[in-house]
Scaffold this motif. Structure first.
Motif, PDB file in Angstrom:
ATOM      1  N   THR A  52      -8.514   8.079   2.263  1.00  0.00           N
ATOM      2  CA  THR A  52      -8.604   7.843   3.702  1.00  0.00           C
ATOM      3  C   THR A  52      -8.378   9.106   4.529  1.00  0.00           C
ATOM      4  OG1 THR A  52      -6.238   7.375   4.026  1.00  0.00           O
ATOM      5  CG2 THR A  52      -7.641   5.529   3.331  1.00  0.00           C
ATOM      6  N   SER A  53      -8.808   9.018   5.766  1.00  0.00           N
ATOM      7  CA  SER A  53      -8.514  10.045   6.769  1.00  0.00           C
ATOM      8  C   SER A  53      -8.321   9.357   8.110  1.00  0.00           C
ATOM      9  CB  SER A  53      -9.654  11.061   6.877  1.00  0.00           C
ATOM     10  OG  SER A  53      -9.506  11.838   8.061  1.00  0.00           O
ATOM     11  N   SER A  54      -7.179   9.584   8.721  1.00  0.00           N
ATOM     12  CA  SER A  54      -6.923   9.011  10.043  1.00  0.00           C
ATOM     13  C   SER A  54      -7.726   9.722  11.120  1.00  0.00           C
ATOM     14  CB  SER A  54      -5.426   9.099  10.373  1.00  0.00           C
ATOM     15  OG  SER A  54      -4.677   8.361   9.439  1.00  0.00           O
ATOM     16  N   GLU A  55      -8.200  10.925  10.801  1.00  0.00           N
ATOM     17  CA  GLU A  55      -8.953  11.716  11.771  1.00  0.00           C
ATOM     18  C   GLU A  55     -10.381  11.212  11.946  1.00  0.00           C
ATOM     19  OE1 GLU A  55      -7.865  14.248  13.751  1.00  0.00           O
ATOM     20  OE2 GLU A  55      -5.873  13.706  13.029  1.00  0.00           O
ATOM     21  N   ASN A  56     -11.028  10.847  10.842  1.00  0.00           N
ATOM     22  CA  ASN A  56     -12.433  10.449  10.942  1.00  0.00           C
ATOM     23  C   ASN A  56     -12.710   9.009  10.505  1.00  0.00           C
ATOM     24  OD1 ASN A  56     -12.487  10.499   8.085  1.00  0.00           O
ATOM     25  ND2 ASN A  56     -13.142  12.642   8.044  1.00  0.00           N
ATOM     26  N   GLY A  57     -11.647   8.254  10.193  1.00  0.00           N
ATOM     27  CA  GLY A  57     -11.829   6.841   9.864  1.00  0.00           C
ATOM     28  C   GLY A  57     -12.237   6.562   8.435  1.00  0.00           C
ATOM     29  N   LEU A  58     -12.271   7.589   7.598  1.00  0.00           N
ATOM     30  CA  LEU A  58     -12.636   7.394   6.198  1.00  0.00           C
ATOM     31  C   LEU A  58     -11.712   6.372   5.539  1.00  0.00           C
ATOM     32  CD1 LEU A  58     -14.280   8.383   3.674  1.00  0.00           C
ATOM     33  CD2 LEU A  58     -12.405  10.016   3.286  1.00  0.00           C
ATOM     34  N   PHE A  83       0.863  -1.172   0.000  1.00  0.00           N
ATOM     35  CA  PHE A  83       0.000   0.000   0.000  1.00  0.00           C
ATOM     36  C   PHE A  83       0.908   1.233   0.000  1.00  0.00           C
ATOM     37  CE2 PHE A  83      -2.886  -3.170   1.836  1.00  0.00           C
ATOM     38  CZ  PHE A  83      -4.031  -2.945   1.078  1.00  0.00           C
ATOM     39  N   VAL A  84       0.895   1.958  -1.106  1.00  0.00           N
ATOM     40  CA  VAL A  84       1.724   3.156  -1.237  1.00  0.00           C
ATOM     41  C   VAL A  84       0.895   4.358  -0.813  1.00  0.00           C
ATOM     42  CG1 VAL A  84       3.101   4.578  -2.790  1.00  0.00           C
ATOM     43  CG2 VAL A  84       3.001   2.097  -3.134  1.00  0.00           C
ATOM     44  N   LEU A  85       1.349   5.040   0.228  1.00  0.00           N
ATOM     45  CA  LEU A  85       0.594   6.160   0.778  1.00  0.00           C
ATOM     46  C   LEU A  85       0.974   7.462   0.084  1.00  0.00           C
ATOM     47  CD1 LEU A  85       0.180   3.902   2.850  1.00  0.00           C
ATOM     48  CD2 LEU A  85       0.314   5.622   4.648  1.00  0.00           C
ATOM     49  N   ILE A  86      -0.046   8.212  -0.312  1.00  0.00           N
ATOM     50  CA  ILE A  86       0.127   9.477  -1.013  1.00  0.00           C
ATOM     51  C   ILE A  86      -0.647  10.565  -0.271  1.00  0.00           C
ATOM     52  CG2 ILE A  86      -0.283  10.722  -3.177  1.00  0.00           C
ATOM     53  CD1 ILE A  86       1.756   8.480  -3.512  1.00  0.00           C
ATOM     54  N   ASP A  87       0.004  11.678   0.006  1.00  0.00           N
ATOM     55  CA  ASP A  87      -0.665  12.809   0.658  1.00  0.00           C
ATOM     56  C   ASP A  87      -1.612  13.461  -0.348  1.00  0.00           C
ATOM     57  OD1 ASP A  87      -1.376  15.264   1.874  1.00  0.00           O
ATOM     58  OD2 ASP A  87       0.529  15.367   2.952  1.00  0.00           O
ATOM     59  N   SER A  88      -2.906  13.386  -0.069  1.00  0.00           N
ATOM     60  CA  SER A  88      -3.913  13.863  -1.025  1.00  0.00           C
ATOM     61  C   SER A  88      -3.875  15.370  -1.238  1.00  0.00           C
ATOM     62  CB  SER A  88      -5.315  13.454  -0.551  1.00  0.00           C
ATOM     63  OG  SER A  88      -5.641  14.090   0.676  1.00  0.00           O
ATOM     64  N   ARG A  89      -3.163  16.092  -0.391  1.00  0.00           N
ATOM     65  CA  ARG A  89      -3.133  17.553  -0.503  1.00  0.00           C
ATOM     66  C   ARG A  89      -2.194  18.047  -1.592  1.00  0.00           C
ATOM     67  NH1 ARG A  89      -1.369  18.923   5.487  1.00  0.00           N
ATOM     68  NH2 ARG A  89       0.136  17.323   4.851  1.00  0.00           N
ATOM     69  N   HIS A  90      -1.299  17.177  -2.056  1.00  0.00           N
ATOM     70  CA  HIS A  90      -0.246  17.629  -2.958  1.00  0.00           C
ATOM     71  C   HIS A  90      -0.397  17.089  -4.373  1.00  0.00           C
ATOM     72  CE1 HIS A  90       1.469  19.121   0.663  1.00  0.00           C
ATOM     73  NE2 HIS A  90       1.870  17.946   1.123  1.00  0.00           N
ATOM     74  N   ASP A 149      -9.275  14.584   5.093  1.00  0.00           N
ATOM     75  CA  ASP A 149     -10.036  15.546   5.896  1.00  0.00           C
ATOM     76  C   ASP A 149      -9.453  16.954   5.824  1.00  0.00           C
ATOM     77  OD1 ASP A 149      -8.253  15.811   8.734  1.00  0.00           O
ATOM     78  OD2 ASP A 149      -7.983  13.970   7.592  1.00  0.00           O
ATOM     79  N   LYS A 150      -8.233  17.076   5.319  1.00  0.00           N
ATOM     80  CA  LYS A 150      -7.575  18.384   5.241  1.00  0.00           C
ATOM     81  C   LYS A 150      -8.031  19.190   4.025  1.00  0.00           C
ATOM     82  CE  LYS A 150      -4.960  17.164   8.743  1.00  0.00           C
ATOM     83  NZ  LYS A 150      -5.227  17.686  10.102  1.00  0.00           N
ATOM     84  N   LEU A 151      -8.816  18.564   3.145  1.00  0.00           N
ATOM     85  CA  LEU A 151      -9.258  19.227   1.921  1.00  0.00           C
ATOM     86  C   LEU A 151     -10.778  19.287   1.851  1.00  0.00           C
ATOM     87  CD1 LEU A 151      -6.919  17.505  -0.700  1.00  0.00           C
ATOM     88  CD2 LEU A 151      -6.784  19.885   0.034  1.00  0.00           C
ATOM     89  N   LYS A 152     -11.288  20.301   1.170  1.00  0.00           N
ATOM     90  CA  LYS A 152     -12.713  20.338   0.877  1.00  0.00           C
ATOM     91  C   LYS A 152     -12.999  19.282  -0.194  1.00  0.00           C
ATOM     92  CE  LYS A 152     -13.359  25.196   2.095  1.00  0.00           C
ATOM     93  NZ  LYS A 152     -13.778  26.543   1.639  1.00  0.00           N
ATOM     94  N   PRO A 153     -14.223  18.741  -0.212  1.00  0.00           N
ATOM     95  CA  PRO A 153     -14.541  17.644  -1.141  1.00  0.00           C
ATOM     96  C   PRO A 153     -14.171  17.918  -2.595  1.00  0.00           C
ATOM     97  CG  PRO A 153     -16.307  17.909   0.448  1.00  0.00           C
ATOM     98  CD  PRO A 153     -15.359  19.047   0.680  1.00  0.00           C
ATOM     99  N   ASN A 154     -14.458  19.115  -3.089  1.00  0.00           N
ATOM    100  CA  ASN A 154     -14.148  19.424  -4.486  1.00  0.00           C
ATOM    101  C   ASN A 154     -12.646  19.396  -4.744  1.00  0.00           C
ATOM    102  OD1 ASN A 154     -16.825  19.699  -5.118  1.00  0.00           O
ATOM    103  ND2 ASN A 154     -16.846  21.941  -5.017  1.00  0.00           N
TER     104      ASN A 154
END
Length: 201
Positions: free
Chosen positions: A176-182, A110-117, A145-150
């Motif tokens: 995923t989000s570690s904050e809300n379990g997504l 599982f390769v983890l990618i920061d969705s913000r970048h 969770d750090k980004l708005k849905p759009n």
């Protein structure tokens, strides 16, 4: 899949010293500071199974955890930026590649990618390495969770477009989000399905 038990097994820097077991393994890896330890804790519903730190590069060994008594979760050192010496970075690279190329029990990375970048060259290069060596992998987008849905949807679509410039199809991916379990249920169900096939074979 419900996580009933999650136990630390061993930490080491040599593939030969990994558990002598035929159980399937799932390796979690990503660029330093991608939120890997937090994700592992979220996936396993444990607060401190993997040690979290504000300092990138905290994980420096191959860490095996036995989950539900029938599969191993493997926490690997992050690649890229880490506050360690060049010699230690070379050691990381050596035993990470040795793990992927020699560990037959490794079913999926599982390769983890920061969705913000935006897509980062180091991530693309690492996935290219996995592809060239025939190593199965999925992508996990973290910190949703750090980004708005759009913005999240746009970033994921941009990543897919970048991947399809060199890949014939997009690998399986999870948001995923570690904050809300997504994404917890989706990742665990994916592992559960593979485990079921593994047991039948």
């Amino acid at each position: 899949m419900k996580i009933k038990t999650a136990e630390f097994v061993i930490s080491n820097s040599e593939v030969a010293r990994c558990p002598n077991s035929s159980l399937p393994e799932y390796a979690f890896i990503g660029r330093s500071n991608v939120g890997k330890s937090s994700l592992i804790n979220m996936i396993t519903s444990r607060k401190s199974l993997a040690k979290t730190s504000g300092r990138p590069g905290k994980t420096q060994l191959i860490n095996h955890f036995l989950i539900n008594g029938d599969w191993h979760l493997v926490d690997l050192p992050g690649y890229g930026y880490a506050r360690v010496s060049k010699s230690i970075k070379k050691t990381f690279q050596k035993f990470i590649t040795a793990y992927f190329e020699q560990r037959e029990q490794m079913i999926c990375a599982f390769v983890l990618i920061d969705s913000r970048h935006e897509p980062q060259p180091i991530d693309m290069e690492f996935m290219q390495y996995l592809g060239e060596h025939g190593i199965p992998f999925c992508i996990i987008f973290t910190k949703a969770d750090k980004l708005k849905p759009n913005a999240l949807d746009r970033n994921v679509e941009n990543y897919k477009a970048k991947m399809l410039e060199t890949w014939t199809e997009m690998p399986e991916y999870f948001v995923t989000s570690s904050e809300n379990g997504l994404g917890q249920e989706e990742v665990l169900n994916y592992i559960d399905n593979i485990n079921s096939q593994f047991q039948r074979n």
